[in-house]
Design a protein around this motif. Sequence first.
Motif, short mmCIF file in Angstrom:
data_model
loop_
_atom_site.label_atom_id
_atom_site.label_comp_id
_atom_site.label_asym_id
_atom_site.label_seq_id
_atom_site.Cartn_x
_atom_site.Cartn_y
_atom_site.Cartn_z
N THR A 258 -7.74 38.25 64.04
CA THR A 258 -6.70 39.27 63.87
C THR A 258 -6.97 40.44 64.80
O THR A 258 -8.06 41.00 64.80
N MET A 259 -5.97 40.77 65.62
CA MET A 259 -6.05 41.95 66.48
C MET A 259 -5.13 43.01 65.90
O MET A 259 -4.03 42.70 65.41
N ARG A 260 -5.57 44.26 65.96
CA ARG A 260 -4.77 45.35 65.42
C ARG A 260 -4.52 46.41 66.49
O ARG A 260 -5.34 46.63 67.38
N THR A 261 -3.39 47.06 66.37
CA THR A 261 -3.10 48.21 67.21
C THR A 261 -2.94 49.42 66.30
O THR A 261 -2.48 49.30 65.17
N SER A 262 -3.33 50.57 66.76
CA SER A 262 -3.25 51.76 65.93
C SER A 262 -1.80 52.07 65.56
O SER A 262 -0.92 52.06 66.43
N PRO A 263 -1.52 52.31 64.29
CA PRO A 263 -0.16 52.69 63.90
C PRO A 263 0.14 54.15 64.20
O PRO A 263 1.25 54.60 64.02
N PHE A 264 -0.88 54.89 64.68
CA PHE A 264 -0.72 56.32 64.88
C PHE A 264 -0.19 56.63 66.28
O PHE A 264 -0.93 56.99 67.18
N THR A 265 1.11 56.46 66.46
CA THR A 265 1.75 56.82 67.72
C THR A 265 1.87 58.34 67.82
O THR A 265 1.72 59.07 66.82
N ASP A 266 2.21 58.83 69.02
CA ASP A 266 2.38 60.28 69.19
C ASP A 266 3.45 60.82 68.26
O ASP A 266 3.28 61.89 67.65
N GLY A 267 4.53 60.07 68.12
CA GLY A 267 5.60 60.51 67.25
C GLY A 267 5.17 60.57 65.79
O GLY A 267 5.51 61.51 65.06
N PHE A 268 4.39 59.58 65.38
CA PHE A 268 3.92 59.54 64.00
C PHE A 268 2.97 60.70 63.71
O PHE A 268 3.03 61.33 62.65
N LEU A 269 2.10 61.00 64.66
CA LEU A 269 1.17 62.12 64.49
C LEU A 269 1.92 63.44 64.37
O LEU A 269 1.55 64.31 63.57
N GLN A 270 2.97 63.60 65.15
CA GLN A 270 3.75 64.83 65.08
C GLN A 270 4.49 64.93 63.76
O GLN A 270 4.61 66.02 63.18
N GLU A 271 4.98 63.79 63.26
CA GLU A 271 5.66 63.79 61.96
C GLU A 271 4.71 64.18 60.84
O GLU A 271 5.12 64.77 59.84
#
Length: 342
Positions: A258-271
Amino acid sequence: MLPDELRGFFQQSIEWDSVVGTFDPDEIDGESVGRFLALARTAGRITAVDPDESVDAVLRRLGLIRDGCITNGAVVLFGKDPQKYFPNTVLRIGRFRRADIIIGDHEIRGNLFSQFEEAERIIKNYIGVRYDISEEAMQESFQRKEVWEYPLPAIREALLNALIHRDYFNNTVQTQVRIFDDAIRFHNPGRLPEGVTIEMILREHSSYLRNPKVADVFYRAGLVERYGSGIERIIRALKEEKLPAPEIVSTPLGFTITMRTSPFTDGFLQELGLNDRQIAAFSFLKEHGAITNGQYQKLNSVVASTALKDLNDMVTKHVLERRGTSRRDMHYVLVRGGEGSP
């Protein structure tokens, strides 16, 4: 022996891809053999080939004909319709919104070379890609650079691992790729052999080949390397893109990466309402994996109380996890996955 024990005994003593059958020579696709020879010549992993050499002669050179009979390996590698004889040798790719909501489903048939090419095309349609048009990127090739959500070398290695090391004696489980919003999972019915552990394959190790003929053909085509280095290359490719290390599991049901990518995009962090200091700390964490209060102070030129307040806020917002049992070894790491993770 119990039925499962008897089956396991035969699997350990017999190589599925070397078993012969009553296959008609016309079942072999000459064009697939020709494409393989072109790849092998380019890779420099096959001796000079006579352009007029017959398909039968090529298969003999590859050890895919025994006692005048075509082997299982020849059929799954170069067959026109391998599923005619082995119905479960398909590759399933699903795109999931959640574990119980599927929004795309593909059943890939054909021989292993066809499955590999088609699977890569489908996966690329489902994962994100952005374009780097920075001066540095343009200097390399004078073209914008594609940056995929997951590094393509890691995707290819995981795909090849699933196809090559599959337990083809197992007719109950298909090779599967499941793509989620924040993860991609490769599963094949081919658990690690007795005595081999996850820890062993994560360090330098000898290659265990469940299907040595299949592995040899993919090696000669230049698509894989020897010496069991596939997992190492997956880990390295993910690390270079600052993505989490793959999760690897082996159970009686099979082998899963299983490979994962961070769910914390720039937009999400700002939200989430993170301030500039916290976003800077997030970038630091992606590169270094952990951060302490002291490192936060130095990074943002703040006092200890401000650093503690910011870090605790990120813990409350489920961006960070606090680790350590005392003030001396207290540190913070990024939360892996996120809501909706499979």
